[in-house]
Scaffold this motif. Structure first.
Motif, PDB file in Angstrom:
ATOM      1  N   PRO A   1       0.848  -1.206   0.000  1.00  0.00           N
ATOM      2  CA  PRO A   1       0.000   0.000   0.000  1.00  0.00           C
ATOM      3  C   PRO A   1       0.876   1.244   0.000  1.00  0.00           C
ATOM      4  N   VAL A   2       0.471   2.279  -0.759  1.00  0.00           N
ATOM      5  CA  VAL A   2       1.245   3.517  -0.807  1.00  0.00           C
ATOM      6  C   VAL A   2       0.396   4.679  -0.296  1.00  0.00           C
ATOM      7  N   GLU A   3       1.063   5.811  -0.079  1.00  0.00           N
ATOM      8  CA  GLU A   3       0.429   6.920   0.630  1.00  0.00           C
ATOM      9  C   GLU A   3      -0.794   7.488  -0.069  1.00  0.00           C
ATOM     10  N   ASP A   4      -0.843   7.415  -1.395  1.00  0.00           N
ATOM     11  CA  ASP A   4      -1.975   8.021  -2.109  1.00  0.00           C
ATOM     12  C   ASP A   4      -3.215   7.134  -2.119  1.00  0.00           C
ATOM     13  N   GLY A   5      -3.170   6.010  -1.399  1.00  0.00           N
ATOM     14  CA  GLY A   5      -4.327   5.136  -1.294  1.00  0.00           C
ATOM     15  C   GLY A   5      -4.369   4.028  -2.334  1.00  0.00           C
ATOM     16  N   THR A   6      -3.391   4.002  -3.226  1.00  0.00           N
ATOM     17  CA  THR A   6      -3.305   2.930  -4.215  1.00  0.00           C
ATOM     18  C   THR A   6      -2.384   1.825  -3.701  1.00  0.00           C
ATOM     19  N   TYR A   7      -2.210   0.815  -4.523  1.00  0.00           N
ATOM     20  CA  TYR A   7      -1.409  -0.343  -4.125  1.00  0.00           C
ATOM     21  C   TYR A   7      -0.498  -0.767  -5.281  1.00  0.00           C
ATOM     22  N   TYR A   8       0.541  -1.508  -4.933  1.00  0.00           N
ATOM     23  CA  TYR A   8       1.367  -2.163  -5.937  1.00  0.00           C
ATOM     24  C   TYR A   8       1.316  -3.677  -5.735  1.00  0.00           C
ATOM     25  N   ARG A   9       1.071  -4.385  -6.814  1.00  0.00           N
ATOM     26  CA  ARG A   9       1.238  -5.833  -6.815  1.00  0.00           C
ATOM     27  C   ARG A   9       2.733  -6.103  -6.980  1.00  0.00           C
ATOM     28  N   TYR A  10       3.297  -6.913  -6.118  1.00  0.00           N
ATOM     29  CA  TYR A  10       4.754  -7.118  -6.080  1.00  0.00           C
ATOM     30  C   TYR A  10       5.039  -8.608  -6.129  1.00  0.00           C
ATOM     31  N   GLU A  11       5.632  -9.034  -7.237  1.00  0.00           N
ATOM     32  CA  GLU A  11       5.903 -10.459  -7.415  1.00  0.00           C
ATOM     33  C   GLU A  11       7.377 -10.699  -7.736  1.00  0.00           C
ATOM     34  N   MET A  12       7.919 -11.738  -7.152  1.00  0.00           N
ATOM     35  CA  MET A  12       9.270 -12.192  -7.449  1.00  0.00           C
ATOM     36  C   MET A  12       9.225 -13.690  -7.712  1.00  0.00           C
ATOM     37  N   VAL A  13       9.862 -14.106  -8.797  1.00  0.00           N
ATOM     38  CA  VAL A  13       9.794 -15.509  -9.213  1.00  0.00           C
ATOM     39  C   VAL A  13      11.191 -15.984  -9.589  1.00  0.00           C
ATOM     40  N   LYS A  14      11.496 -17.229  -9.237  1.00  0.00           N
ATOM     41  CA  LYS A  14      12.773 -17.847  -9.600  1.00  0.00           C
ATOM     42  C   LYS A  14      12.506 -19.225 -10.209  1.00  0.00           C
ATOM     43  N   SER A  15      13.130 -19.477 -11.371  1.00  0.00           N
ATOM     44  CA  SER A  15      13.084 -20.795 -11.986  1.00  0.00           C
ATOM     45  C   SER A  15      14.376 -20.985 -12.764  1.00  0.00           C
ATOM     46  N   ASN A  16      14.566 -22.173 -13.346  1.00  0.00           N
ATOM     47  CA  ASN A  16      15.838 -22.454 -14.007  1.00  0.00           C
ATOM     48  C   ASN A  16      16.097 -21.546 -15.209  1.00  0.00           C
ATOM     49  N   SER A  17      15.152 -21.507 -16.150  1.00  0.00           N
ATOM     50  CA  SER A  17      15.380 -20.727 -17.367  1.00  0.00           C
ATOM     51  C   SER A  17      15.186 -19.233 -17.139  1.00  0.00           C
ATOM     52  N   ARG A  18      14.456 -18.883 -16.092  1.00  0.00           N
ATOM     53  CA  ARG A  18      14.248 -17.480 -15.738  1.00  0.00           C
ATOM     54  C   ARG A  18      14.657 -17.306 -14.275  1.00  0.00           C
ATOM     55  N   PRO A  19      15.969 -17.179 -14.045  1.00  0.00           N
ATOM     56  CA  PRO A  19      16.487 -17.209 -12.675  1.00  0.00           C
ATOM     57  C   PRO A  19      16.052 -16.036 -11.824  1.00  0.00           C
ATOM     58  N   MET A  20      15.586 -14.970 -12.468  1.00  0.00           N
ATOM     59  CA  MET A  20      15.133 -13.806 -11.709  1.00  0.00           C
ATOM     60  C   MET A  20      14.008 -13.120 -12.475  1.00  0.00           C
ATOM     61  N   GLN A  21      12.875 -12.971 -11.836  1.00  0.00           N
ATOM     62  CA  GLN A  21      11.762 -12.232 -12.417  1.00  0.00           C
ATOM     63  C   GLN A  21      11.153 -11.349 -11.328  1.00  0.00           C
ATOM     64  N   VAL A  22      11.149 -10.068 -11.572  1.00  0.00           N
ATOM     65  CA  VAL A  22      10.532  -9.126 -10.646  1.00  0.00           C
ATOM     66  C   VAL A  22       9.461  -8.359 -11.414  1.00  0.00           C
ATOM     67  N   PHE A  23       8.233  -8.400 -10.902  1.00  0.00           N
ATOM     68  CA  PHE A  23       7.109  -7.700 -11.532  1.00  0.00           C
ATOM     69  C   PHE A  23       6.460  -6.780 -10.509  1.00  0.00           C
ATOM     70  N   ILE A  24       6.256  -5.537 -10.899  1.00  0.00           N
ATOM     71  CA  ILE A  24       5.595  -4.548 -10.055  1.00  0.00           C
ATOM     72  C   ILE A  24       4.484  -3.911 -10.879  1.00  0.00           C
ATOM     73  N   LYS A  25       3.281  -3.850 -10.337  1.00  0.00           N
ATOM     74  CA  LYS A  25       2.143  -3.276 -11.076  1.00  0.00           C
ATOM     75  C   LYS A  25       1.274  -2.453 -10.136  1.00  0.00           C
ATOM     76  N   LYS A  26       1.012  -1.211 -10.529  1.00  0.00           N
ATOM     77  CA  LYS A  26       0.174  -0.335  -9.716  1.00  0.00           C
ATOM     78  C   LYS A  26      -1.295  -0.637  -9.951  1.00  0.00           C
ATOM     79  N   VAL A  27      -2.082  -0.677  -8.871  1.00  0.00           N
ATOM     80  CA  VAL A  27      -3.531  -0.886  -8.965  1.00  0.00           C
ATOM     81  C   VAL A  27      -4.215   0.151  -8.086  1.00  0.00           C
ATOM     82  N   SER A  28      -5.415   0.552  -8.490  1.00  0.00           N
ATOM     83  CA  SER A  28      -6.111   1.617  -7.766  1.00  0.00           C
ATOM     84  C   SER A  28      -6.799   1.108  -6.510  1.00  0.00           C
ATOM     85  N   ASP A  29      -7.138  -0.181  -6.510  1.00  0.00           N
ATOM     86  CA  ASP A  29      -7.896  -0.726  -5.376  1.00  0.00           C
ATOM     87  C   ASP A  29      -7.557  -2.201  -5.231  1.00  0.00           C
TER      88      ASP A  29
END
Length: 486
Positions: A190-218
């Motif tokens: 949750p951020v100060e303006d009342g919105t949110y970020y979806r925060y994902e981190m994934v690890k696998s063999n062929s994709r050893p590092m995946q970071v995804f951040i997405k803003k959502v209003s609610d």
């Protein structure tokens, strides 16, 4: 989960069957000298013979300034070294005249006079990186477990997660355990303006590092946001005329590209990644909530996308939409891993989306000064291989029993950018997850297809702004398949 190019995204949005028809095939691509056999042994031989372990003067020119930070020598540039023009024009076709390649392109060369080959490997995705990324994009904001956050009472909201975040391990496919496991973390910020970020981190063999951040209003939009995807505006505009024209789009965005770039650059600087620089930027549109082909009501947002790649010794890694990591046949000894990619989408509300994938560990220089093929020889290979590589689109594959329609009747490729830069190729001799940055030529533009009778173009126009039609090794002239990485 991975970065998707336009064709893949269109498959999600509208089932782009016409594009699939043009890429499917049962006919074998003709073999020519510039196509190298695949497999670990071929890769090993290539590394030993073409990328030499001793210094070689570029095209016989010596006395380079070795103290220059970007490897350049005053008065000598790659245009001179390679005898390359600033623009290039040609027009070729196959024997039927139905497959044409029209080139009227700017030749883009970096400011350097010599080119090195550089080792790279997978950078470990561990605690230090997770903390740095979290701090960079969220500051002191608290991170919560997304699976339980909505069930918490207000009194429990202060029970935020603290690194190290706990990753959940799952089989990629329960019926095929040999595919391995994927480790994932799913958080809400949750951020100060009342919105949110979806925060994902994934690890696998062929994709050893995946970071995804997405803003959502609610919070109610968190899962729905997975159905929304960002596209580059230019590519989408060639497919969907209902999108606003560029002038209106900029007005709708409500922030200048320079202002958005400043926001993005501040974050990338904090990540402290060696040589990471902005290499491509574009207008972008977010499409979501679709049912079939996207319609005006599916336009969710507009902004800018900033693509970052490494720039080492003055030579950037060329940005393309291809994620890599494709295993071209089951018997391959290569353990696939995808390319490094850092994409940041900015709107008037700030950073909307971040995708940071497969961070590289930059290693030693393998060869300090590569001998490169002259531009004229590269163009001979290009004009031959553009026809060879795309010949299958005219082949009728319905007799093969494939679920495809009629073949393309005619196609014209229009190449308007010829770009010199680095691409990563595998180096199995140094380990399963080791590679080398080698200089390559890439060819960008658009194509127009006719699916009717008569062999006249004037049908479907497709432009994938950063999709390379062909990649040629600048050292030996071999064609590199960006999907498989060699």
């Amino acid at each position: 989960m991975r970065r998707k190019n336009l064709t893949e995204k269109m498959g999600i949005l509208a089932g782009m069957s016409l594009l699939a028809w043009s890429m499917a095939g049962c006919a074998k691509t003709p073999e020519v000298l510039a196509v190298r056999a695949k497999g670990a042994e071929a890769i090993g031989a290539y590394q030993e013979t073409e990328i030499r372990g001793t210094d070689v003067n570029v095209s016989g020119i010596s006395d380079f300034d070795n103290n220059s930070a970007n490897g350049s020598n005053p008065g000598i540039d790659l245009y001179t070294v390679l005898a390359a023009p600033k623009t290039y024009q040609s027009e070729i076709s196959d024997t039927t005249g139905k497959l044409k390649v029209c080139t009227d392109a700017v030749v883009e060369l970096p400011e350097a006079s010599k080119v090195s080959a550089i080792y790279v490997s997978q950078h470990p995705f561990e605690q230090a990186e997770m903390e740095l990324i979290t701090k960079t994009f969220f500051g002191d904001a608290k991170v919560y477990d997304a699976s339980t956050y909505t069930e918490k009472t207000k009194e429990e909201y202060n029970k935020a997660l603290k690194p190290p975040f706990s990753f959940r391990e799952e089989l990629i496919d329960p019926f095929f355990a040999e595919l391995g496991t994927v480790n994932s973390f799913y958080g809400i910020v949750p951020v100060e303006d009342g919105t949110y970020y979806r925060y994902e981190m994934v690890k696998s063999n062929s994709r050893p590092m995946q970071v995804f951040i997405k803003k959502v209003s609610d919070l109610s939009d968190v899962e729905e946001s997975r159905g929304s995807l960002w596209f580059d505006y230019v590519s989408m505009k060639t497919l969907y005329s209902w999108l606003p024209d560029q002038e209106k789009l900029v007005s709708d965005i409500g922030i200048s590209m320079e202002e958005a770039k400043k926001i993005s650059e501040e974050k990338v600087t904090l990540l402290n990644l060696e040589g990471m620089e902005l290499t491509a930027c574009e207008y972008a549109v977010e499409i979501g909530g679709h049912d079939g082909a996207p319609r005006p009501r599916d336009l969710k947002n507009a902004g800018y996308c900033f693509h970052y790649t490494r720039k080492l010794n003055g030579i950037p890694i060329t940005y393309t939409t291809e994620p890599g990591g494709f295993k071209d046949h089951a018997d391959s000894e290569i353990k696939p891993w995808c390319y490094e990619a850092l994409d940041i989408y900015v709107t008037k509300d700030g950073i909307d989306t971040v995708s940071f994938l497969n961070q590289y560990e930059i290693g030693d220089t393998k060869t300090k000064d590569l001998e490169l093929m002259p531009f004229s020889e590269i163009m001979q290979i290009y004009e031959k291989m553009m026809i060879v590589q795309h010949a299958d689109i005219l082949t009728d594959k319905r007799a093969c029993g494939e679920d495809v329609g009629a073949p393309v009747e005619a196609r014209t490729y229009r190449v308007d950018r010829i770009v010199f830069g680095y691409s990563r190729v595998y180096d199995p001799q140094s380990g399963d997850f080791a590679g080398v940055l080698v200089p390559v030529w890439d060819f960008f533009g658009e194509y127009e297809s006719d699916f009717g009778k008569g062999g006249k173009t004037g049908g479907t126009l497709v432009r994938e702004e950063n999709h390379s039609f062909l990649t040629i090794n600048a050292v030996d002239g071999t064609v590199i398949d960006r999907k498989s990485g060699y």
